[in-house]
Design an enzyme around this catalytic site. Structure first.
Site, PDB file in Angstrom:
ATOM      1  N   TRP A 129       0.794  -1.226   0.000  1.00  0.00           N
ATOM      2  CA  TRP A 129       0.000   0.000   0.000  1.00  0.00           C
ATOM      3  C   TRP A 129       0.828   1.279   0.000  1.00  0.00           C
ATOM      4  CZ3 TRP A 129       1.917   2.440   4.130  1.00  0.00           C
ATOM      5  CH2 TRP A 129       2.426   1.659   5.164  1.00  0.00           C
ATOM      6  N   HIS A 154      -3.360  -6.461  -5.121  1.00  0.00           N
ATOM      7  CA  HIS A 154      -2.890  -5.275  -4.404  1.00  0.00           C
ATOM      8  C   HIS A 154      -3.316  -5.352  -2.939  1.00  0.00           C
ATOM      9  CE1 HIS A 154      -0.901  -1.553  -4.296  1.00  0.00           C
ATOM     10  NE2 HIS A 154      -1.342  -1.016  -5.424  1.00  0.00           N
ATOM     11  N   ALA A 155      -2.703  -4.509  -2.121  1.00  0.00           N
ATOM     12  CA  ALA A 155      -3.098  -4.417  -0.719  1.00  0.00           C
ATOM     13  C   ALA A 155      -4.562  -4.004  -0.632  1.00  0.00           C
ATOM     14  CB  ALA A 155      -2.213  -3.402   0.003  1.00  0.00           C
ATOM     15  N   SER A 156      -5.292  -4.635   0.263  1.00  0.00           N
ATOM     16  CA  SER A 156      -6.731  -4.382   0.365  1.00  0.00           C
ATOM     17  C   SER A 156      -7.048  -2.924   0.670  1.00  0.00           C
ATOM     18  CB  SER A 156      -7.341  -5.278   1.445  1.00  0.00           C
ATOM     19  OG  SER A 156      -7.199  -6.644   1.094  1.00  0.00           O
ATOM     20  N   GLY A 205       6.853  -6.451  -0.210  1.00  0.00           N
ATOM     21  CA  GLY A 205       6.123  -6.534   1.046  1.00  0.00           C
ATOM     22  C   GLY A 205       7.007  -6.998   2.184  1.00  0.00           C
ATOM     23  N   SER A 206       6.393  -7.667   3.143  1.00  0.00           N
ATOM     24  CA  SER A 206       7.093  -8.087   4.349  1.00  0.00           C
ATOM     25  C   SER A 206       7.840  -9.398   4.125  1.00  0.00           C
ATOM     26  CB  SER A 206       6.093  -8.273   5.489  1.00  0.00           C
ATOM     27  OG  SER A 206       5.235  -9.383   5.209  1.00  0.00           O
ATOM     28  N   GLU A 227      11.072  -8.013  -3.077  1.00  0.00           N
ATOM     29  CA  GLU A 227      11.602  -6.788  -2.484  1.00  0.00           C
ATOM     30  C   GLU A 227      10.933  -6.664  -1.126  1.00  0.00           C
ATOM     31  OE1 GLU A 227      11.992  -3.737  -0.782  1.00  0.00           O
ATOM     32  OE2 GLU A 227      10.728  -2.676  -2.226  1.00  0.00           O
ATOM     33  N   LEU A 228      11.716  -6.895  -0.067  1.00  0.00           N
ATOM     34  CA  LEU A 228      11.125  -7.130   1.246  1.00  0.00           C
ATOM     35  C   LEU A 228      11.496  -6.098   2.306  1.00  0.00           C
ATOM     36  CD1 LEU A 228      11.677 -10.999   1.344  1.00  0.00           C
ATOM     37  CD2 LEU A 228       9.724  -9.722   0.446  1.00  0.00           C
ATOM     38  N   CYS A 261      10.422   1.502   2.029  1.00  0.00           N
ATOM     39  CA  CYS A 261      11.443   0.478   2.224  1.00  0.00           C
ATOM     40  C   CYS A 261      12.840   1.082   2.134  1.00  0.00           C
ATOM     41  CB  CYS A 261      11.291  -0.640   1.189  1.00  0.00           C
ATOM     42  SG  CYS A 261      11.313  -0.058  -0.521  1.00  0.00           S
ATOM     43  N   GLU A 355      13.037  -2.972  11.069  1.00  0.00           N
ATOM     44  CA  GLU A 355      12.618  -1.920  10.143  1.00  0.00           C
ATOM     45  C   GLU A 355      11.564  -1.048  10.811  1.00  0.00           C
ATOM     46  OE1 GLU A 355      11.359  -1.358   5.483  1.00  0.00           O
ATOM     47  OE2 GLU A 355      10.723  -3.182   6.504  1.00  0.00           O
TER      48      GLU A 355
END
Length: 450
Positions: A129, A154-156, A205-206, A227-228, A261, A355
């Site tokens: 998001w 996609h993110a909700s 994301g995570s 890509e975290l 990030c 993070e």
């Protein structure tokens, strides 16, 4: 049902009916059918469509920006900037994809030998998001130019942006199956990856999300790019230009309300200039305007969800219990987290090790260059680092000792269409952007004529 909520005022924005299994199957079949035709189109044909997408982003950026800000709380001026960057990306790949994917002729003992880059099919993107448009565009623009097609989970919380992006590609003239948004929750992703139509997966994301996706894809022998996240260090040496370094470091940490990030999350200051730098840095942070993200002069909006603000608060408090000092800020009101600076941070504290996805800077001092590099590398993440100094030769030498995927000298870490983007360690693997990114999801085919 997926419901989007405005994080600034808590009001419901929209509800979206989730796709059922039959609808998902039909959409995947549409994607595959479209791919069979799209893969045969010329670069010129693809580029013309992609340039139209860029033109729509520029033409309608005011309305698009307002939706982005409403869904995830990004200051509207920064939402505009994100859309402009997406348009730039479209233009970049429209112009450069033919060269990036041109056949490479290689001299061998054979009559003719070359490498061609050919599309692989339908690629699934699982996106977050924090940059609702950019994260999607840096995947789909090169994918379409390579002759692939894409589907998006996609993110909700930014489902409105996801639906809007789909509409933009349709308005630009792309066939329906070139880019489709799937209104689904995370529980539907595994079965989609397992579907034979999906040939590869990219996720931003995570670490848990990346591990789950990579595990499922790995069982199917399907490629992934992950890509975290990151825990970037900003290293200010005693000979740095203090004023310009302050400007870069403030932007690196607090842009997008710290939810990035590649944000600079650990500020490492050489002892000789630590006091002066911290004073100027603090004064600059105090000028950052907090408020309604839809207001033009707002720089610090709200975090995307209250639980995210609570997580950041917990990391801050746990670090203070371990001896960190609250130098500035530290307050929270629901989704709003005030710009915060912690000093006396040591490597065993949560704000150094984990993070911090929000407007909090962790400050640590160091004596010598060697100690600085040890601190930079003392992280399981490996996305990027910034070094500030007037001794450019020495900085290049130190850059070679840093394990991250990017090192920027006298500049915050940033993504650029012409440069590869990605990390090491638990920041993930694979690269996005540039010719490296577009080649992640192609068949690198060897052709030999004897």
């Amino acid at each position: 049902m997926i419901t989007t909520i405005n994080p600034y005022n808590g009001k419901e924005l929209q509800q979206y009916q989730e796709l059922n299994k039959k609808e998902i199957k039909a959409k995947l079949e549409t994607a595959q059918k479209t791919f069979e035709d799209w893969r045969t189109t010329s670069f010129e044909h693809r580029a013309n469509h992609l340039r139209k997408v860029g033109a729509l982003l520029r033409k309608n950026k005011e309305s698009y920006a307002k939706l982005m800000t409403a869904e995830m709380g990004k200051p509207v001026s920064q939402s505009r900037g994100e859309l402009e960057k997406c348009a730039w990306l479209c233009d970049h790949y429209a112009a450069n994809a033919p060269g990036y994917l041109a056949k490479e002729h290689i001299e061998t003992e054979h009559f003719k030998s070359y490498v061609s880059y050919e599309p692989i099919g339908v690629v699934l993107a699982v996106m977050p998001w924090n940059y609702p448009f950019w994260q999607v565009f840096r995947f789909i623009a090169p994918a379409l130019m390579a002759g692939n097609v894409g589907v998006l989970k996609h993110a909700s919380s930014v489902m409105g942006c996801a639906e809007l992006i789909q509409d933009i590609f349709l308005e630009a003239g792309f066939p329906e199956g070139c880019f489709q948004n799937f209104v689904i929750g995370s529980d539907a992703v595994e079965a989609i990856i397992e579907n034979d139509i999906i040939k590869a997966v990219t996720l931003t994301g995570s670490k848990p999300a990346g591990a789950a996706v990579a595990s499922t894809a790995g069982k199917q022998i399907k490629k992934t790019v992950l890509e975290l996240g990151g825990n970037n260090a900003l290293v200010v040496f005693k000979d740095a230009n203090i004023d310009s370094a302050v400007e870069e470091c403030v932007a690196a940490r607090f842009q997008n309300t710290g939810q990035s990030c590649i944000a600079g999350k650990r500020l490492l200051l050489q002892e000789e200039i630590a006091e002066e730098f911290l004073d100027k840095f603090t004064q600059k942070v105090k000028t950052l305007v907090s408020g309604d993200p839809q207001e033009e002069n707002t720089y610090i909006g709200v975090m995307a969800r209250e639980d995210l603000a609570e997580e950041l608060e917990d990391l801050m408090n746990a670090s203070i219990e371990k001896g960190a000092e609250l130098h500035y800020g530290g307050s929270r009101d629901k989704t709003y987290f005030a710009p915060t600076i912690l000093t006396n941070v040591t490597a065993d504290m949560p704000v150094f090790k984990k993070e911090t996805f929000g407007p909090l800077m962790a400050v640590t001092t160091f004596k010598a260059d060697e100690e600085a590099i040890r601190l930079v590398n003392n992280s399981k993440f490996g996305l990027g680092a910034s070094l500030f100094s007037t001794d450019l030769k020495k900085m290049e030498e130190l850059a070679a000792q840093i394990k991250d995927g990017a090192v920027y000298i006298n500049h915050k870490v940033a993504s650029h269409p012409a440069l590869p983007f990605g990390g090491t360690g638990i920041s993930g693997y694979g690269r996005e952007l540039s010719h490296y990114g577009i080649r992640e999801f192609v068949n690198i085919k060897t052709v030999v004529i004897a």
